[in-house]
Design an enzyme around this catalytic site. Structure first.
Site, PDB file in Angstrom:
ATOM      1  N   GLY A  98       0.817  -1.208   0.000  1.00 47.66           N
ATOM      2  CA  GLY A  98       0.000   0.000   0.000  1.00 47.66           C
ATOM      3  C   GLY A  98       0.846   1.251   0.000  1.00 47.66           C
ATOM      4  O   GLY A  98       2.083   1.194   0.028  1.00 47.66           O
ATOM      5  N   LYS A 117       4.402  12.494  -2.021  1.00 42.94           N
ATOM      6  CA  LYS A 117       5.215  11.344  -1.628  1.00 42.94           C
ATOM      7  C   LYS A 117       6.218  11.786  -0.572  1.00 42.94           C
ATOM      8  O   LYS A 117       7.004  12.704  -0.788  1.00 42.94           O
ATOM      9  CB  LYS A 117       5.960  10.768  -2.842  1.00 42.94           C
ATOM     10  CG  LYS A 117       6.799   9.541  -2.502  1.00 42.94           C
ATOM     11  CD  LYS A 117       7.458   8.970  -3.740  1.00 42.94           C
ATOM     12  CE  LYS A 117       8.322   7.763  -3.397  1.00 42.94           C
ATOM     13  NZ  LYS A 117       8.978   7.200  -4.602  1.00 42.94           N
ATOM     14  N   ASP A 129       8.734   4.907   8.164  1.00 42.12           N
ATOM     15  CA  ASP A 129       8.355   6.127   8.859  1.00 42.12           C
ATOM     16  C   ASP A 129       7.478   7.034   7.997  1.00 42.12           C
ATOM     17  O   ASP A 129       7.074   8.116   8.426  1.00 42.12           O
ATOM     18  CB  ASP A 129       9.592   6.906   9.325  1.00 42.12           C
ATOM     19  CG  ASP A 129      10.561   7.219   8.191  1.00 42.12           C
ATOM     20  OD1 ASP A 129      10.157   7.148   7.010  1.00 42.12           O
ATOM     21  OD2 ASP A 129      11.731   7.542   8.480  1.00 42.12           O
ATOM     22  N   GLY A 130       7.199   6.609   6.757  1.00 39.32           N
ATOM     23  CA  GLY A 130       6.339   7.392   5.898  1.00 39.32           C
ATOM     24  C   GLY A 130       7.001   8.594   5.254  1.00 39.32           C
ATOM     25  O   GLY A 130       6.339   9.363   4.548  1.00 39.32           O
ATOM     26  N   ARG A 180       3.933  14.533  -7.135  1.00 34.73           N
ATOM     27  CA  ARG A 180       4.016  13.875  -8.440  1.00 34.73           C
ATOM     28  C   ARG A 180       2.612  13.686  -9.026  1.00 34.73           C
ATOM     29  O   ARG A 180       1.615  13.644  -8.297  1.00 34.73           O
ATOM     30  CB  ARG A 180       4.749  12.543  -8.332  1.00 34.73           C
ATOM     31  CG  ARG A 180       4.151  11.533  -7.382  1.00 34.73           C
ATOM     32  CD  ARG A 180       5.028  10.294  -7.269  1.00 34.73           C
ATOM     33  NE  ARG A 180       4.372   9.238  -6.506  1.00 34.73           N
ATOM     34  CZ  ARG A 180       4.879   8.025  -6.348  1.00 34.73           C
ATOM     35  NH1 ARG A 180       6.039   7.712  -6.893  1.00 34.73           N
ATOM     36  NH2 ARG A 180       4.233   7.107  -5.656  1.00 34.73           N
ATOM     37  N   ASP A 260       4.068  -4.318  -7.682  1.00 31.59           N
ATOM     38  CA  ASP A 260       3.449  -3.130  -7.091  1.00 31.59           C
ATOM     39  C   ASP A 260       4.068  -1.849  -7.631  1.00 31.59           C
ATOM     40  O   ASP A 260       3.586  -0.752  -7.315  1.00 31.59           O
ATOM     41  CB  ASP A 260       3.551  -3.162  -5.565  1.00 31.59           C
ATOM     42  CG  ASP A 260       4.987  -3.270  -5.073  1.00 31.59           C
ATOM     43  OD1 ASP A 260       5.610  -4.325  -5.313  1.00 31.59           O
ATOM     44  OD2 ASP A 260       5.490  -2.309  -4.470  1.00 31.59           O
ATOM     45  N   ASN A 261       5.096  -1.962  -8.461  1.00 28.58           N
ATOM     46  CA  ASN A 261       5.707  -0.797  -9.102  1.00 28.58           C
ATOM     47  C   ASN A 261       5.394  -0.730 -10.595  1.00 28.58           C
ATOM     48  O   ASN A 261       6.042   0.024 -11.324  1.00 28.58           O
ATOM     49  CB  ASN A 261       7.229  -0.810  -8.918  1.00 28.58           C
ATOM     50  CG  ASN A 261       7.638  -0.619  -7.470  1.00 28.58           C
ATOM     51  OD1 ASN A 261       6.901  -0.022  -6.693  1.00 28.58           O
ATOM     52  ND2 ASN A 261       8.791  -1.135  -7.101  1.00 28.58           N
ATOM     53  N   ASP A 270       7.532   5.129  -9.758  1.00 24.80           N
ATOM     54  CA  ASP A 270       8.310   4.704  -8.589  1.00 24.80           C
ATOM     55  C   ASP A 270       9.802   4.650  -8.878  1.00 24.80           C
ATOM     56  O   ASP A 270      10.422   3.581  -8.914  1.00 24.80           O
ATOM     57  CB  ASP A 270       7.811   3.351  -8.079  1.00 24.80           C
ATOM     58  CG  ASP A 270       6.412   3.450  -7.499  1.00 24.80           C
ATOM     59  OD1 ASP A 270       5.934   4.579  -7.310  1.00 24.80           O
ATOM     60  OD2 ASP A 270       5.788   2.414  -7.240  1.00 24.80           O
TER      61      ASP A 270
END
Length: 500
Positions: A98, A117, A129-130, A180, A260-261, A270
């Site tokens: 996710g 992002k 850590d996002g 982005r 997932d990319n 990505d």
């Protein structure tokens, strides 16, 4: 209730936002606001992307823009959300993934989704850590625009903001946020997620959404027994094939082609441990974390097909018959080689296809690999040599190209064969095509590294210069030849991994 209502005041961008992905329902995402970034500052901005979105580029100079694109102020009309997906990473099923550090704000009336992002923790951050760090954010910003300048389908980057807030990776670095854009950030992994969980109603909802928004012709085809989901798989396969052909032709290595990319629209997304080839090595691995070489340059086309096969498996509950899914995938095997052949003929200035062309292409690739010739410089010098031939009836020295090779007799033999082929095209026509096909400038690792080192000292001139060159990479840009020169020796020591 939308959590972004807690933000005050909202920034008004003057854009009419839609939130069609949010309308799919909360099975597909979690609504949450970005986490503020302390004391943000501008790192880079793209006026070109601003205009695409319908923004006045001068507005990007404002404090409101800085705060909005750092996640510090809500943007009126948006519904920030993190989407859920799953995927295969390095060939192994990784389960639920996710948007671990990205938030979709919504989509503009011009048809672009906008993401932040590096905007902080989400329910899908896992052990992360996002946050994104300055170096990776600069690389994504520049490479997005570089690929667009090369004419390769890609997500794009509006801006990068930075902060002195510490972020721990292999060492303590500083935080950044990339804004982005893309028509959609839906990935193969979105489909894998619902299929693996046997949530077939949600799988159908997602597939219908993608078809209706991006592939409406799938509902009009008589192929595959009128099954629109098989038609979707075929169209995605063909778009992916064309994108891979463009990657291979320009010498681009993605570095982390997990499912997932992979974009459902055939876009390059990505940007992590990517690289444009320096010395030509078909087995080059650009990702320091790719210990098995799964995503080496010469393996990318087959990996793309493997990923499409995974997408086909995910769509199988909707397609119904395995034979239909396999038939839909077959187009990749014809589109990719045809598209790559066309790209390579264009690099050689060949305006049509003749017997012997593939042998000519394969033989120059063998020579490039044998002598580790710089990929971009070879093609650009060859373009100028052909241009020189077009302007002179007398023989033109070929030293600038010939000196790139150790095995010069072998190159001489190839050049003679190539010259005989060009005589059927015309040197002038060939040179014009080649100079529009073979870029002078690509985002080499050392160029990005130099800009990053400057940026860490709050000097963003390197970022601005590279953006200017990479937006128009086929132009000569007098005075900037050093940016198109051979990489320094230390460039080979740069290690880029998945960590960012």
């Amino acid at each position: 209730m939308n959590m972004v209502e807690d933000f005050a005041p909202e920034v008004e961008l003057g854009l009419n936002w839609r939130n069609s992905f949010a309308a799919l329902g909360t099975d597909f995402y979690t609504l949450l606001p970005p986490r503020p970034l302390s004391a943000p500052y501008w790192v880079g901005r793209s006026a070109s992307v601003a205009r695409e979105l319908g923004l006045d580029p001068s507005w990007l100079e404002s404090q409101d823009a800085l705060e909005a694109f750092s996640g510090n102020q809500a943007i009126a009309g948006t519904q920030p959300l993190a989407s859920v997906y799953s995927g295969h990473q390095f060939g192994v099923w990784a389960g639920q993934l996710g948007d671990g550090r990205a938030l979709l704000l919504g989509e503009t009336a011009s048809g672009y989704e906008v993401q932040l992002k590096g905007s902080g923790l989400t329910p899908y951050s896992r052990m992360g850590d996002g946050r994104a760090v300055l170096r990776s954010s600069i690389r994504e910003f520049l490479c997005s625009e570089a690929m667009h300048g090369l004419g390769i389908p890609t997500s794009r980057a509006l801006c990068v903001t930075g902060s002195d807030a510490p972020v721990r990776r292999e060492e303590v670095e500083t935080a950044a946020v990339v804004t982005r854009t893309a028509p959609s950030f839906i990935r193969f992994g979105h489909f894998e997620h619902f299929s693996a969980r046997e949530q077939y109603a949600q799988l159908k909802t997602l597939a219908d959404y993608v078809i209706d928004r991006f592939y409406p012709a799938c509902r009009e085809t008589d192929k595959f027994a009128g099954t629109p989901y098989a038609a979707l798989l075929e169209m995605v396969s063909e778009r992916t094939a064309r994108m891979l052909a463009q990657w291979q032709a320009v010498g681009f290595c993605h570095g982390v082609m997990n499912t997932d990319n992979m974009s459902i629209l055939g876009l390059t997304i990505d940007y992590g441990p990517f690289q444009f080839l320096d010395a030509f090595n078909p087995a080059h691995i650009c990702n320091h974390s790719d210990h098995q070489g799964r995503y080496a340059y010469n393996k990318q086309p087959n990996i793309a097909y493997w990923n499409l096969f995974c997408l086909g498996q995910a769509l199988l509950p909707l397609i119904g018959e395995q034979e239909l899914a396999l038939a839909a995938l077959e187009s990749y095997k014809t589109v990719f080689p045809a598209e790559l052949g066309a790209r390579m003929r264009a690099k050689l200035g060949l305006t049509d296809e003749q017997p012997g062309d593939m042998e000519l292409i394969e033989s120059i690739f063998k020579l490039l690999a044998k002598d580790n010739v710089d990929y971009t410089i070879f093609w650009r010098r060859l373009s100028h040599w052909v241009g020189g031939r077009a302007m002179s009836d007398a023989p033109v020295p070929d030293d600038s190209v010939r000196d790139l090779f150790l095995d010069r007799p072998a190159f001489d033999t190839w050049l003679l064969q190539y010259s005989e082929r060009l005589a059927k095209v015309g040197y002038g026509l060939a040179a014009d095509l080649m100079l529009k096909t073979n870029p002078k400038f690509v985002l080499r690792n050392h160029l990005g590294e130099q800009a990053i080192r400057q940026a860490k000292l709050k000097d963003f001139s390197g970022v601005h210069t590279l953006l200017n060159l990479l937006e128009t990479p086929f132009d000569e840009h007098p005075g900037f030849d050093s940016y198109a020169d051979f990489p320094p020796d230390w460039a080979s020591t740069i290690e880029i991994s998945c960590s960012s």
